[in-house]
Design an enzyme around this catalytic site. Structure first.
Site, PDB file in Angstrom:
ATOM      1  N   HIS A   1       1.145  -1.311  -0.060  1.00 18.56           N
ATOM      2  CA  HIS A   1      -0.100   0.073   0.079  1.00 18.56           C
ATOM      3  C   HIS A   1       1.049   1.293  -0.194  1.00 18.56           C
ATOM      4  CE1 HIS A   1      -2.103  -2.906   2.665  1.00 18.56           C
ATOM      5  NE2 HIS A   1      -3.338  -2.577   1.957  1.00 18.56           N
TER       6      HIS A   1
ATOM      7  N   ASP B   1       2.388   1.771   3.573  1.00 19.67           N
ATOM      8  CA  ASP B   1       3.401   0.964   3.780  1.00 19.67           C
ATOM      9  C   ASP B   1       4.672   1.491   3.684  1.00 19.67           C
ATOM     10  OD1 ASP B   1       0.869  -0.910   4.368  1.00 19.67           O
ATOM     11  OD2 ASP B   1       1.436  -1.989   2.527  1.00 19.67           O
TER      12      ASP B   1
HETATM   13  C1  XLS Z   1      -7.271  -6.822   4.784  1.00 16.63           C
HETATM   14  C2  XLS Z   1      -6.756  -7.038   3.662  1.00 16.63           C
HETATM   15  C3  XLS Z   1      -5.659  -6.112   2.745  1.00 16.63           C
HETATM   16  C4  XLS Z   1      -5.605  -6.148   1.427  1.00 16.63           C
HETATM   17  C5  XLS Z   1      -4.966  -5.086   0.809  1.00 16.63           C
HETATM   18  O1  XLS Z   1      -7.920  -7.626   5.269  1.00 16.63           O
HETATM   19  O2  XLS Z   1      -6.278  -8.529   3.618  1.00 16.63           O
HETATM   20  O3  XLS Z   1      -4.647  -6.200   3.531  1.00 16.63           O
HETATM   21  O4  XLS Z   1      -5.274  -7.428   1.088  1.00 16.63           O
HETATM   22  O5  XLS Z   1      -5.662  -3.943   1.364  1.00 16.63           O
END
Ligand code: XLS
Ligand code: CA
Ligand code: CA
Length: 440
Positions: free
Chosen positions: A102, A105
């Site tokens: 993201h 991140d």
């Molecule tokens: C959360 C999600 C998230 C997505 C990406 O539960 O798994 O991490 O994979 O935003």
């Protein structure tokens, strides 16, 4: 930059007899399965957020793991750069070729989005250099449109057009990043694209607006040369009480309703499927049947807990059935297996990070081998084929090609007398074939 994971080796394949905790027992990257190297079937990816950012914080206590990677403090650009160094060293040592992230991140989010974007430019320059040096690729990118308080009511589905604007800005920036770093995918996970109560919610408007944001993303992405796949990642709930992309079936229906299925596929996460009351295999099967199978977030939940625990996958039954569906879908094209998995809070050391991935990669390698064996064994596929054989000829074939009518079938039924039973489902026999192939 000096070595971060000191004393932790490059992890190699040693085979099933090895007792070395820092070796693969089943994942042999170049070994061929059904004529293709394991690494091409599996396309493992590292999730930046869990592996490099998550410290084990939960609602009841702070983090237990040190993820500073030598930086002086969290929330700094020094730390952001340290994560890049740590991430590439980690991927290199584990033999992982892809990663996902993201926007937030990568860098700490600033008050002003212009400043956040400048930080993203700086960090992606660093990532691009590391990619050039190592050949690592981006499986998919995404924008975090759920953490910032402005997204309390959703992003595309927010009641506020101003919030929608910020969501659009983040999506645009991450599409720019996708092109800059050569990403193969862009994911929409709508954690807050849902509602807490219908009493304050215009469901129709919210869903149309989410689709509108996705349309804008396709239009802008294609215009700037993004040729990857777009994904919706379904999840039924958490953090919202109800999420619109509830499961593979509802997300596939949404894509078709809004004319997005040409550009979008699904990123199916194991733990999200089980939260929706399905098996992981079920959601993969639906994605395949709907023609929208794209990518996978590999992890597993705990069926005794009602939330998204994102554990490293270790159930070989689960990985076998997942790989069975993935192979039947023709395998990955632009997608792959992203470990959206994190260590348990008490597993807080660097070598635990390595061992989490070793567990997951071995579980999927074993799943691949066993799924290929089930396909080569052929008994299950043959049984399913035979089970529907009555549609292969006569009036069965006419039902399939759409030429049969109710009048015609009614006349046939009247001539048949007492109906025969449709044949045993043979569930126990099939389950015993699975156990034989797995453990025989
Ligand atoms: C959360 C999600 C998230 C997505 C990406 O539960 O798994 O991490 O994979 O935003
Ligand atoms: Ca996920
Ligand atoms: Ca999850």
């Amino acid at each position: 930059m000096s070595e971060i994971f000191k004393g932790l080796p490059k992890v190699g394949y040693e085979g099933a007899q090895s007792k070395n905790p820092l070796a693969f027992k089943y994942y042999d990257a170049d070994a061929a399965v059904l004529g293709k190297p394991m690494k091409e079937h599996l396309k493992f990816a590292m999730a930046w957020w869990h592996n490099l950012c998550a410290t084990g914080t939960d609602m009841f206590g702070p983090g237990t793991a040190d993820k500073l990677f030598g930086a002086a403090a969290y929330g700094t650009m020094e730390h952001a750069h340290a994560k890049v160094e740590a991430g590439f060293e980690f991927m290199e040592k584990l033999g992982i070729e892809y990663f996902c992230f993201h926007d937030v991140d990568l860098v700490p989010e600033a008050q002003d989005i212009k400043e956040t974007n400048a930080r993203i430019d700086e960090i992606t320059d660093h990532i691009k250099e590391k990619q050039a040096a190592t050949g690592k690729k981006v499986l998919w990118v995404t924008a975090n449109m759920f953490s910032n308080p402005r997204y309390m009511n959703g992003a595309g589905s927010s009641n506020s057009a101003e919030v929608f604007c910020f969501a659009a800005a983040q999506v645009k920036k991450m599409l720019d990043v996708a092109v800059k770093l050569g990403a193969d995918g862009y994911t929409f996970w709508g954690g807050r694209e849902g509602y807490e109560t219908l009493l304050n919610t215009d469901v129709g408007l919210e869903q149309e607006n989410i689709a509108q944001l996705m349309r804008m993303a396709v239009q802008y992405g294609r215009q700037i040369g993004f040729d990857g796949d777009f994904y919706i990642e379904p999840k039924p709930k958490e953090p919202m009480k109800h999420q619109y992309d509830f499961d593979a079936a509802s997300a596939a229906g949404f894509l078709k309703k809004f004319g997005l299925a040409g550009d979008f596929k699904l990123n199916v996460e194991a733990n999200h499927a089980t939260l929706a009351g399905h098996s992981f295999q079920h959601d993969l099967r639906i994605a395949r049947v709907e023609g929208v199978f794209g990518s996978v977030d590999a992890n597993q939940g705990d069926l005794l807990l009602g939330w998204d625990t994102d554990e490293f996958p270790w159930s070989v039954y689960e990985t076998t059935f997942a790989m069975y569906e993935i192979l039947q879908a023709g395998g990955f094209t632009k997608g792959g297996l992203n470990f959206d998995s994190k260590n348990r809070r008490p597993s807080y050391t660097y070598d635990d990070m390595f061992k989490g991935f070793i567990l997951g990669m071995d579980a999927f390698a074993l799943g691949l081998v066993k799924a290929a064996a089930l396909i080569e064994d052929g008994r299950i596929d043959a049984f399913v084929k035979e089970r529907y054989a009555s549609y292969g000829s006569g009036y069965g074939a006419k039902i399939r090609d759409g030429s049969a009518t109710l009048e015609e079938l009614s006349a046939i039924a009247e001539g048949l007398g007492a109906p025969s039973l449709p044949g045993s489902g043979r569930q126990e026999e099939l389950q015993s074939i699975v156990n034989q192939v797995l453990f025989g």
